[in-house]
Write a protein that holds these residues in place. Structure first.
Motif, PDB file in Angstrom:
ATOM      1  N   GLU A 223       0.716  -1.022   0.045  1.00  0.00           N
ATOM      2  CA  GLU A 223      -0.079   0.005  -0.043  1.00  0.00           C
ATOM      3  C   GLU A 223       0.906   1.276  -0.032  1.00  0.00           C
ATOM      4  O   GLU A 223       0.348   2.293   0.258  1.00  0.00           O
ATOM      5  CB  GLU A 223      -0.925   0.203   1.307  1.00  0.00           C
ATOM      6  N   GLY A 224       2.209   1.041   0.003  1.00  0.00           N
ATOM      7  CA  GLY A 224       3.068   2.346  -0.029  1.00  0.00           C
ATOM      8  C   GLY A 224       3.637   2.667  -1.357  1.00  0.00           C
ATOM      9  O   GLY A 224       3.431   1.934  -2.448  1.00  0.00           O
ATOM     10  N   ASN A 225       4.565   3.573  -1.420  1.00  0.00           N
ATOM     11  CA  ASN A 225       5.067   4.112  -2.729  1.00  0.00           C
ATOM     12  C   ASN A 225       6.459   3.362  -2.767  1.00  0.00           C
ATOM     13  O   ASN A 225       7.251   4.155  -1.803  1.00  0.00           O
ATOM     14  CB  ASN A 225       5.047   5.723  -2.773  1.00  0.00           C
ATOM     15  N   PRO A 226       6.787   2.694  -3.677  1.00  0.00           N
ATOM     16  CA  PRO A 226       8.186   2.119  -3.575  1.00  0.00           C
ATOM     17  C   PRO A 226       9.169   3.128  -4.086  1.00  0.00           C
ATOM     18  O   PRO A 226      10.436   2.837  -3.969  1.00  0.00           O
ATOM     19  CB  PRO A 226       8.024   1.021  -4.638  1.00  0.00           C
ATOM     20  N   ARG A 227       8.920   4.403  -4.779  1.00  0.00           N
ATOM     21  CA  ARG A 227       9.713   5.255  -4.830  1.00  0.00           C
ATOM     22  C   ARG A 227       9.904   6.385  -3.851  1.00  0.00           C
ATOM     23  O   ARG A 227      10.518   7.487  -4.281  1.00  0.00           O
ATOM     24  CB  ARG A 227       9.560   5.933  -6.529  1.00  0.00           C
TER      25      ARG A 227
ATOM     26  N   ARG B 248       3.674   7.109   6.440  1.00  0.00           N
ATOM     27  CA  ARG B 248       4.997   7.223   5.836  1.00  0.00           C
ATOM     28  C   ARG B 248       5.816   5.693   6.078  1.00  0.00           C
ATOM     29  O   ARG B 248       6.776   5.333   5.411  1.00  0.00           O
ATOM     30  CB  ARG B 248       5.730   8.116   6.810  1.00  0.00           C
ATOM     31  N   LEU B 249       5.159   4.897   7.051  1.00  0.00           N
ATOM     32  CA  LEU B 249       5.656   3.410   7.355  1.00  0.00           C
ATOM     33  C   LEU B 249       5.244   2.697   6.119  1.00  0.00           C
ATOM     34  O   LEU B 249       6.323   1.982   5.815  1.00  0.00           O
ATOM     35  CB  LEU B 249       4.919   2.765   8.533  1.00  0.00           C
TER      36      LEU B 249
ATOM     37  N   HIS C 108      10.676   9.498  14.175  1.00  0.00           N
ATOM     38  CA  HIS C 108       9.370   9.241  14.565  1.00  0.00           C
ATOM     39  C   HIS C 108       8.806   8.858  13.197  1.00  0.00           C
ATOM     40  O   HIS C 108       7.458   8.627  13.202  1.00  0.00           O
ATOM     41  CB  HIS C 108       8.825  10.668  15.099  1.00  0.00           C
ATOM     42  N   LEU C 109       9.507   8.597  12.092  1.00  0.00           N
ATOM     43  CA  LEU C 109       8.664   8.005  11.048  1.00  0.00           C
ATOM     44  C   LEU C 109       7.784   6.860  10.880  1.00  0.00           C
ATOM     45  O   LEU C 109       6.861   7.087  10.462  1.00  0.00           O
ATOM     46  CB  LEU C 109       9.784   7.862   9.634  1.00  0.00           C
ATOM     47  N   ALA C 110       8.394   5.839  11.638  1.00  0.00           N
ATOM     48  CA  ALA C 110       7.388   4.770  11.735  1.00  0.00           C
ATOM     49  C   ALA C 110       6.069   5.040  12.421  1.00  0.00           C
ATOM     50  O   ALA C 110       5.259   3.979  12.392  1.00  0.00           O
ATOM     51  CB  ALA C 110       8.382   3.562  12.263  1.00  0.00           C
TER      52      ALA C 110
END
Ligand code: KG4
Ligand code: ZN
Length: 341
Positions: free
Chosen positions: A194-198, A239-240, A232-234
């Motif tokens: 569900e995330g952006n690989p780039r 963002r995770l 704090h990204l995770a």
């Protein structure tokens, strides 16, 4: 031929009944939940669980396969590589059964069984080795990343392997840094989808190196540095997911790039992949698209046969016996660091 196979090389106690190239039953008792509490496989716990589980698991495999122990024509087990005490339990159990039944014992190489597992399919799963063309095969598990040239059935040579961490280990260690439960591979797969690989650019280790070797320790370290800069990204779900997708893309592109390059250099018409990490959906998709683009046939191990199981051990044992190879002494030692040739 009817045979029983036992697999206890790591954290799965598995037993399978094979008859004439078909897997009649393939039971796996996973210890994942037990080890998750410790963030990785604890060898002493694995040993205790194998001791406790191998009899009920073997019983259930015989029951489900509709086979009486006394009618078995051979018994097989993983003889290496793996955790020494864990291997010893399955191997000694199978050797004792073979001795008591006065039937051949086959000590199987765990990675060789993964290597040929893409050629098992159908319902019931059946060995389809007759159609095996020369191929380049990627074995990706928690402990190993190996690229192999398979010349023909049971004839192969290793092209390269990991110099440090395996691909599965990289998934697991990065997941640990992100606070994901062990083993983190499946969770990273889920979040990464569900995330952006780039979103972030991580290194593609040794991708441009002319060798067929891999190295994933540096990638894990660069994720660690990245997280030190973004502590704090995770905590932010979006963002995770982007981070998981980006790390996954780095691992998958490296695996696919090196596999395709070896296949094209050697000139084979087929690529195969096996081992736990082959369950990864991004890896399956990227391999499929690269092979379609290059006009190569692709055989991926079926998801149920990607992770450790005795079915693949038994299928290989039977093929070996039929070719007059593989019979192993009932007092042969285990080989925890047995290298694939
Ligand atoms: O082949 P396997 O069951 O055991 C070994 O022989 O090591 O592989 C287990 C590894 C673990 O590192 C796990 O995280 C990884 O396979 N794995 C995955 C996925 N499913 C299992 N890695 C990425 N994506 C997945 N879906
Ligand atoms: Zn394995």
């Amino acid at each position: 031929m009817t045979l029983l196979a036992i697999e206890t090389s790591c954290d799965e106690t598995s037993a399978a009944v094979i008859r004439d190239g078909a897997i009649l039953s393939n039971l796996v008792s996973s210890q994942i939940r037990l080890h998750a509490e410790y963030g990785g496989v604890v060898p002493e716990l694995a040993t205790r669980e194998h001791l406790r589980n191998w009899v009920p698991v073997a019983h259930a495999a015989l029951d489900q396969g509709g086979v009486e122990a006394g009618t078995l024509e051979a018994v097989a087990a993983t003889r290496g590589p793996g955790l020494p005490n864990a291997l010893m339990i399955g191997c000694r159990a199978a050797q004792a059964m073979a001795f008591a039944l006065d039937r051949p014992f086959v000590g199987v190489h765990h990675h060789e069984a993964h290597l040929y597992s893409p050629w098992i399919s159908g319902d019931p799963p059946r060995a389809q080795f007759e159609s095996l063309p020369p191929n380049v095969s990627l074995i990706v598990s928690g402990g190993h990343t190996i690229l192999v040239h398979v010349v023909s059935e049971l004839r192969h040579r290793v092209l390269g392997s990991t110099l440090d961490d395996a691909a599965g280990e990289c998934f697991d260690k990065v997941g640990k840094l992100l606070g994901l439960p062990y083993p983190a591979g499946p969770e990273l797969d889920r979040l990464g989808a569900e995330g952006n690989p780039r979103a972030h650019e991580f290194p593609r280790p040794l991708l441009k190196d002319p060798s067929d070797d891999f190295s994933f320790a540096g990638l894990k370290t660069s994720v660690r540095y990245f997280l030190e800069k973004h502590p704090h990204l995770a905590e932010d779900p979006a963002r995770l997911r982007d981070l998981c997708a980006s790390v996954q893309a780095a691992i998958v592109q490296t695996l696919v790039g090196k596999t395709m390059r070896a296949a094209q250099r050697i000139g084979v018409g087929c690529v195969t992949a096996s081992g736990g990490v082959t369950s990864n959906r991004a890896l399956r998709r990227e391999l499929a698209s690269a092979c379609a683009g290059a006009g190569l046939e692709l055989r991926l191990a079926e998801p149920a046969l990607c992770t450790d199981n005795a079915g693949m051990i038994g299928i290989l044992a039977e093929r070996k016996l039929l070719r007059g190879e593989g019979e192993t002494s009932v007092d042969a030692e285990i080989d925890p660091s047995w290298a694939l040739a």
